[in-house]
Structure formats: structure tokens, C-alpha cells
Write an enzyme that holds these catalytic residues in place. Structure first.
Site: not given
Length: 328
Positions: A117, A142
Site C-alpha cells: 500500500t 494498516y
């Protein structure tokens, strides 16, 4: 080639599975369906419902076939949830992934494409475009959980493993043929939320912060159509197999749009029926994330098909209409 996909019942995983099958690959999918949806699994893919940390079952699947590569999408992806429940993210996204990779390596499967990501970069200041060499400073668990998993590969000897780490920017849209799209119990993606509002599934859209240091005060993101991203995975797979080398790539178009700009386009498509509410900033959100795609252009022979914001939003709204009508 025979490809193993984890998280293939999810948004991005299902699109990649379809792209591989359309291109003549054989596909096996592993998904525990905790966030995935069985309806998104292509009918011509073999499917196993299990968790990636189920050593016995994964071992049996790997021994039953000869896989050429694994594409790993299985993960929790909500920034907000990760801030509230970091343990869940480190357990699943990091620890379980490492357990899965270890089983793969023991079974001689050494070619990996890992879904990471752009959240890894965090708050990048005074830089318009973020390259793969930018410092890693995730603002949320995350992003941290994905970086821990990236490090698993970076520590490995390149003679024993080939990997492509993909740092996705904002993935959006749906398959133009509406075979797959984003299904979620609690939507967190901006364009998904906007699409729900456009078809009357929610009353309004909240802009989380309009006081950022950007031209209109709202956060800026680089959006890439999910079908273009799926096509890129096939290009990366061929690159890895042909060159026998490991790389990290940004996946985006290299162009940023603010939240307000996205809403303006969506309102044009939906005849201005989306109600907008201004809210406070969310913890863990970055001000601006735009990818530097020069490495992608240099090493991969790829031209995006769907790099228009209005097309991305239209396919997302069309998909939302489809799943709404199927429920009625």
C-alpha cells in the site's frame, strides 16, 4: 501458468483472477470469506475456503498442484479499523502472511507478488510525486502491517525467492463488464461511498477535513482503475518470470485528485444528487498521496486503458446500481 491467489474473493483479487483467466492462465483461489464474497469468485477458478494460516490445508493445496507463482491479496484494509484495533491487523496482515509464505517456500513455490500500500509513505511533505525510494513512515497500523510483511521479502536471499512488492495508491471503479466490483459490509473507499450515495443507498457523503494544505482544502489521492491494476499484475508476473528479479513498484497513474474534485465529477454523473457534509479530519489520513510512475514506465511495457476519473466513477456507480437491483 498456474497461479495461486489469496484473497481472490475480494475486490482486487477477484479482478486479477478474472484478468488471469481471460488471458489463459489457470487460477486457484484461497479465501476465508471474512471480508470476501463468494459471488466474486470466477466460476472457472478452483476455490478453497480457508485461512492463510491454516498450515495443513495450505500445505495440501500446494502439494496437490504445481504453482508457478502466488499473488497475495488476503488482508484487512480499513485504515480507521486498524487505528482502533491494531492487534487484528498485525495478527492477520503480518503474522498470518509470514506463516503462509513459509509454507509456500517449503513447498518450492518461490515467486511472489505482494499487495502492499501507498499508506506506507505516510505524510510526505514538499514532494509532488512519491517514488519507491521515498522513506517509509506509515501513519496507521494498516500501513505498518504491510511494511512488516514487505520486510519479510526484503530479508530473504534473492537466490531463493523472487518477489514483486506493489504499493497501491487508491484503487477504484469496477469491471467494465460488471462481472466484479467492490462489495463491503462497511464501506471505507471514497468512490465506493460516493457511488452508494449516488444510487440512494446512503443519504450523504462526509468530507473528512477541508483544512488541508491543498488548493481546495481537501485531501488529494491518485486513483487507479481496478481493471488497469489487474492488467498490471499480469505484466509484473511476466517481468518477474522473464528477468528472475525482485522489485518494488508504485501502482497509480501519477495524477492526483482532491476529495472535492472527485465529488464534483460524481455529482455531474449523478445529476447533483449527492449531499455533502464537512467533517473533521480522521486520524491516520495523509494529506496528499500521488505516485511517481517513472519506474513503472521504465521497466514495464504498459499503457492504462481506463485512466479517466469520470470513467472510474461511472463504472463504480454502475456496479452499485447492479448490486442494488439484485437485492431488490
Amino acid at each position: 501458468m498456474n497461479i495461486l491467489i489469496t484473497g481472490g474473493a475480494g475486490y482486487i483479487g477477484s479482478h486479477v483472477a478474472m484478468a488471469l483467466l481471460d488471458a489463459g492462465y489457470k487460477v486457484t483461489i484461497v479465501d476465508n470469506l471474512s471480508t470476501g464474497n463468494l459471488n466474486l469468485v470466477p466460476s472457472n477458478a478452483e476455490f478453497f475456503q480457508c485461512n492463510i494460516n491454516n498450515s495443513n490445508k495450505i500445505d495440501k493445496i500446494l502439494k496437490s498442484k504445481s504453482f508457478d507463482a502466488v499473488m497475495h491479496f488476503a488482508a484487512f484494509i480499513s485504515v480507521e479499523e486498524s487505528v482502533n484495533n491494531p492487534k487484528k491487523y498485525f495478527e492477520n496482515n503480518s503474522k498470518n502472511s509470514e506463516i503462509f509464505f513459509d509454507i509456500c517456500l517449503k513447498n518450492g513455490l518461490k515467486n511472489f507478488i505482494f499487495s502492499s500500500t501507498a499508506s506506507a509513505y505516510g505524510q510526505v511533505k514538499n514532494i509532488d510525486l512519491i517514488s519507491e525510494n521515498e522513506k517509509i513512515k506509515p501513519l496507521n497500523p494498516y500501513g505498518e502491517s504491510k511494511i512488516i510483511t514487505e520486510k519479510y521479502f526484503l530479508k530473504k536471499n534473492n537466490n531463493t525467492i523472487n518477489y514483486i512488492i506493489l504499493r497501491y495508491f487508491n484503487v477504484a471503479g469496477a469491471d467494465p463488464k460488471l462481472r466484479s466490483g467492490l462489495i463491503s459490509k462497511k464501506s471505507t473507499h471514497l468512490i465506493k461511498i460516493i457511488s452508494e450515495a449516488a444510487v440512494g443507498k446512503r443519504k450523504s457523503v462526509i468530507i473528512y477535513g477541508n483544512d488541508y494544505n491543498t488548493p481546495d482544502g481537501t485531501a488529494i489521492r491518485d486513483y487507479i482503475h481496478v481493471s488497469d491494476l489487474a492488467d498490471l499484475h499480469i505484466k509484473f508476473l511476466n517481468f518477474m518470470k522473464k528477468n528472475n528479479r525482485s522489485e518494488i513498484f508504485n501502482c497509480g497513474y501519477g495524477k492526483g485528485y482532491s476529495v472535492k474534485e472527485v465529488l464534483d465529477v460524481a455529482n455531474k454523473i449523478s445529476n447533483n444528487n449527492i449531499k455533502i457534509i464537512i467533517g473533521e479530519r480522521r486520524k491516520g489520513d495523509s494529506e496528499k498521496l500521488i505516485s511517481d510512475t517513472s519506474k513503472l514506465r521504465e521497466l514495464i511495457n504498459w499503457k492504462p486503458k481506463y485512466n479517466k476519473l469520470d470513467f472510474i466513477i461511472k463504472t463504480s456507480i454502475d456496479w452499485e446500481l447492479k448490486i442494488k437491483n439484485e437485492k431488490n
